[in-house]
Design a protein around this motif. Structure first.
Motif, mmCIF file in Angstrom:
data_model
loop_
_atom_site.group_PDB
_atom_site.id
_atom_site.type_symbol
_atom_site.label_atom_id
_atom_site.label_comp_id
_atom_site.label_asym_id
_atom_site.label_seq_id
_atom_site.Cartn_x
_atom_site.Cartn_y
_atom_site.Cartn_z
ATOM 1 N N THR A 1 1.025 -1.246 -0.079
ATOM 2 C CA THR A 1 -0.109 -0.065 -0.050
ATOM 3 C C THR A 1 0.801 1.246 -0.030
ATOM 4 O O THR A 1 0.582 2.193 -0.783
ATOM 5 C CB THR A 1 -0.854 0.265 1.193
ATOM 6 O OG1 THR A 1 -1.734 -1.071 1.281
ATOM 7 C CG2 THR A 1 -1.890 1.203 1.128
ATOM 8 N N ASN A 2 1.735 1.222 1.031
ATOM 9 C CA ASN A 2 2.750 2.256 1.132
ATOM 10 C C ASN A 2 3.609 2.599 -0.356
ATOM 11 O O ASN A 2 3.929 3.626 -0.685
ATOM 12 C CB ASN A 2 3.510 2.492 2.196
ATOM 13 C CG ASN A 2 2.631 2.640 3.563
ATOM 14 O OD1 ASN A 2 2.136 3.659 3.486
ATOM 15 N ND2 ASN A 2 2.971 1.892 4.631
ATOM 16 N N PHE A 3 4.122 1.258 -0.738
ATOM 17 C CA PHE A 3 4.868 1.475 -1.822
ATOM 18 C C PHE A 3 4.126 2.145 -3.173
ATOM 19 O O PHE A 3 4.684 3.039 -3.833
ATOM 20 C CB PHE A 3 5.238 -0.102 -2.495
ATOM 21 C CG PHE A 3 5.802 0.068 -3.807
ATOM 22 C CD1 PHE A 3 6.886 0.264 -4.328
ATOM 23 C CD2 PHE A 3 5.131 -0.398 -4.886
ATOM 24 C CE1 PHE A 3 7.566 0.149 -5.438
ATOM 25 C CE2 PHE A 3 5.522 -0.655 -6.281
ATOM 26 C CZ PHE A 3 6.746 -0.084 -6.534
ATOM 27 N N VAL A 4 2.975 1.795 -3.449
ATOM 28 C CA VAL A 4 2.170 2.145 -4.579
ATOM 29 C C VAL A 4 1.669 3.626 -4.424
ATOM 30 O O VAL A 4 1.892 4.857 -5.138
ATOM 31 C CB VAL A 4 0.702 1.436 -4.451
ATOM 32 C CG1 VAL A 4 -0.271 2.130 -5.588
ATOM 33 C CG2 VAL A 4 0.865 0.061 -5.090
ATOM 34 N N ALA A 5 1.408 4.148 -3.051
ATOM 35 C CA ALA A 5 1.031 5.581 -2.671
ATOM 36 C C ALA A 5 2.397 6.310 -2.887
ATOM 37 O O ALA A 5 2.492 7.428 -3.490
ATOM 38 C CB ALA A 5 0.798 5.668 -1.248
ATOM 39 N N MET A 6 3.544 5.790 -2.544
ATOM 40 C CA MET A 6 4.953 6.493 -2.806
ATOM 41 C C MET A 6 5.326 6.691 -4.151
ATOM 42 O O MET A 6 5.518 7.928 -4.731
ATOM 43 C CB MET A 6 6.161 5.525 -2.098
ATOM 44 C CG MET A 6 7.317 6.157 -2.240
ATOM 45 S SD MET A 6 8.541 5.152 -1.361
ATOM 46 C CE MET A 6 8.663 3.868 -2.515
ATOM 47 N N MET A 7 4.878 5.682 -5.007
ATOM 48 C CA MET A 7 5.469 5.642 -6.357
ATOM 49 C C MET A 7 4.516 6.652 -7.276
ATOM 50 O O MET A 7 4.772 6.721 -8.247
ATOM 51 C CB MET A 7 5.522 4.099 -7.226
ATOM 52 C CG MET A 7 6.783 3.560 -6.399
ATOM 53 S SD MET A 7 8.460 4.303 -6.431
ATOM 54 C CE MET A 7 8.635 3.974 -8.265
ATOM 55 N N ASN B 1 4.886 10.602 0.723
ATOM 56 C CA ASN B 1 6.179 11.017 0.406
ATOM 57 C C ASN B 1 7.082 10.077 1.001
ATOM 58 O O ASN B 1 7.187 9.646 2.211
ATOM 59 C CB ASN B 1 6.126 12.507 1.323
ATOM 60 C CG ASN B 1 7.456 13.123 1.157
ATOM 61 O OD1 ASN B 1 8.519 12.711 1.930
ATOM 62 N ND2 ASN B 1 7.490 14.359 0.385
ATOM 63 N N SER B 2 8.211 9.815 0.104
ATOM 64 C CA SER B 2 9.115 8.820 0.822
ATOM 65 C C SER B 2 9.806 9.363 1.749
ATOM 66 O O SER B 2 10.243 8.563 2.746
ATOM 67 C CB SER B 2 10.081 8.596 -0.402
ATOM 68 O OG SER B 2 10.723 9.526 -0.917
ATOM 69 N N GLN B 3 10.275 10.644 1.934
ATOM 70 C CA GLN B 3 10.937 10.978 3.058
ATOM 71 C C GLN B 3 10.280 10.717 4.416
ATOM 72 O O GLN B 3 10.845 10.298 5.567
ATOM 73 C CB GLN B 3 11.422 12.424 2.829
ATOM 74 C CG GLN B 3 12.471 12.521 1.851
ATOM 75 C CD GLN B 3 12.959 14.032 1.782
ATOM 76 O OE1 GLN B 3 11.895 14.826 2.028
ATOM 77 N NE2 GLN B 3 14.170 14.358 1.265
ATOM 78 N N GLN B 4 9.034 11.261 4.367
ATOM 79 C CA GLN B 4 7.986 10.673 5.305
ATOM 80 C C GLN B 4 7.882 9.577 5.795
ATOM 81 O O GLN B 4 7.818 9.003 6.835
ATOM 82 C CB GLN B 4 6.914 11.527 5.037
ATOM 83 C CG GLN B 4 6.720 13.084 5.190
ATOM 84 C CD GLN B 4 5.138 13.729 4.800
ATOM 85 O OE1 GLN B 4 4.516 12.857 4.447
ATOM 86 N NE2 GLN B 4 5.171 14.877 4.833
ATOM 87 N N LEU B 5 7.774 8.610 4.876
ATOM 88 C CA LEU B 5 7.663 7.167 5.107
ATOM 89 C C LEU B 5 8.868 6.565 5.809
ATOM 90 O O LEU B 5 8.749 5.898 6.636
ATOM 91 C CB LEU B 5 7.360 6.354 3.638
ATOM 92 C CG LEU B 5 5.876 6.535 3.065
ATOM 93 C CD1 LEU B 5 5.865 5.931 1.542
ATOM 94 C CD2 LEU B 5 5.007 6.159 3.898
ATOM 95 N N PHE B 6 9.998 7.140 5.072
ATOM 96 C CA PHE B 6 11.306 6.763 5.619
ATOM 97 C C PHE B 6 11.077 7.047 7.228
ATOM 98 O O PHE B 6 11.746 6.472 8.293
ATOM 99 C CB PHE B 6 12.458 7.436 5.127
ATOM 100 C CG PHE B 6 13.712 6.807 5.586
ATOM 101 C CD1 PHE B 6 14.219 5.780 5.529
ATOM 102 C CD2 PHE B 6 14.378 7.706 6.231
ATOM 103 C CE1 PHE B 6 15.622 5.523 6.169
ATOM 104 C CE2 PHE B 6 15.948 7.525 6.925
ATOM 105 C CZ PHE B 6 16.238 6.448 6.750
#
Length: 371
Positions: free
Chosen positions: A328-334, A339-344
């Motif tokens: 879910t987060n991968f699809v949202a990120m791509m 935001n990839s930085q926020q996910l990190f």
């Protein structure tokens, strides 16, 4: 199939889709497919155009959310002025998150902490997660004057914005889909049918156009699901059950019915990389993605080091960087929804290896299909 990622005729010829019953009704499946949400998420029901501008809809949505979340005034503690460039001139909006209880007004702000100038299309895209504010700033499409610390809190403001603000809400509430069958409430198939239910409720003329009852037998990891799509009786309905007297029955597996969201992204990347071989030179590295799915971990290798570049559903040989994230987060990120930085920072995205290559992820994201 229902999200446009697979062809129903090909699935039928390959034996992955079985059809029994009224073939004339089966041939109308294309009409039903055209209504399905194209990204596996429920679509807003189509409505007549409204007078509200897309930007106004964003600000109206913000006003409602701020009223429901007064603590945001304490969190942000500042006043934003937005200068929105529209086709008819410049529009001014003041978002006061300094003085309780907070407010949103269609006027210039008194003593703004920061002023953001941007055209309407980019503003809506930025606030609804379709565009990245940092990229817009670097491209000169977003101008910022004033307190940069307050500007950095824009992400908080964006998180409050309605994510479908540019699409008018349905005038009439859509009829709720019947509860999904036991064990299938959160399946990908259920998401498609829930989306269809909303569209059918907003388009009662479909019953007259199709005039038939479909039964879908979906083979999923948790067992068989049965769905009835009645476009013959009353205003139409979708229920998580076997149909009573279906005109046609379609049997298929869930992956064929709804393609894996992550696979859709990688398939789209493969096509774009093939059409843009220069990206191999630009990125010059190999990514491995460890995608956590409901059924286990899935591995993808994106080779942008060795020409002509490739995307394979396997572990990478000597990856420069490895990224671990749930589907879910991968699809949202791509696709620009997260935001990839926020996910990190939230621990939802783990990175191991060459951080310089990881920083080029935004380039890779720019190629991903916007599902």
């Amino acid at each position: 199939m229902m999200t446009g990622k697979a062809n129903s005729q090909q699935l039928f010829m390959q034996g992955k889709l079985k059809i029994a019953g009224n073939m004339g009704l089966a041939m109308k499946l294309g009409k039903l497919q055209s209504l399905a949400p194209k990204d596996g998420t429920p679509s807003a029901a189509p409505t007549a155009a409204v007078a509200n501008s897309p930007a106004k809809m964003v600000f109206d949505g913000l006003q409602q959310v701020i009223a429901a979340n007064p603590s945001v005034v304490k969190d942000i503690a500042g006043i934003y002025q937005f200068n929105i460039k529209t086709a008819s001139g410049e529009d001014y909006w003041a978002v006061d998150l300094k003085n309780a209880p907070g407010s949103v007004k269609n006027e210039k702000a008194q003593g703004p902490g920061v002023t953001l100038t941007i055209d309407e299309n980019n503003f809506v895209a930025m606030m609804t997660g379709q565009a990245n504010s940092q990229q817009l700033f670097m491209q000169g499409k977003l101008k910022i004057a004033g307190n940069m610390g307050l500007a950095m809190k824009l992400g908080k403001l964006q998180s409050l914005a309605p994510k479908a603000a540019a699409t008018p809400a349905a005038a009439a509430p859509a009829a709720a889909a019947a509860p999904a069958s036991s064990g299938s409430k959160n399946t990908k198939s259920a998401v498609v049918f829930d989306g269809l239910a909303k569209v059918i409720a907003a388009n009662p003329n479909l019953v007259k156009e199709i005039a038939g009852v479909y039964q879908f037998n979906i083979k999923g990891a948790g067992g068989d699901e049965f769905w009835s799509v009645d476009l013959k009786n009353g205003s139409g309905s979708i229920k998580a059950e076997k149909a009573s007297g279906p005109g046609v029955t379609l049997s298929t597996d869930e992956d064929s019915f709804v393609a894996s969201p992550a696979k859709m992204v990688f398939d789209g990347l493969q096509q774009v990389i093939a059409a843009n071989p220069s990206v191999v030179k630009d990125i010059a590295g190999i990514y491995q993605f460890n995608i956590k799915t409901a059924s286990g971990e899935d591995y993808w290798a994106v080779d942008l080091k060795n020409a002509p570049g490739s995307v394979k559903n396997e572990k990478a040989q000597s990856p420069g960087v490895t990224l671990s994230v749930d589907e879910t987060n991968f699809v949202a990120m791509m696709t620009g929804k997260a935001n990839s930085q926020q996910l990190f920072m939230q621990g939802k995205l783990k990175i191991a290896g060459n951080m310089g290559l990881a920083m080029k992820l935004s380039k890779l994201q720019s190629f991903a299909p916007k599902l």
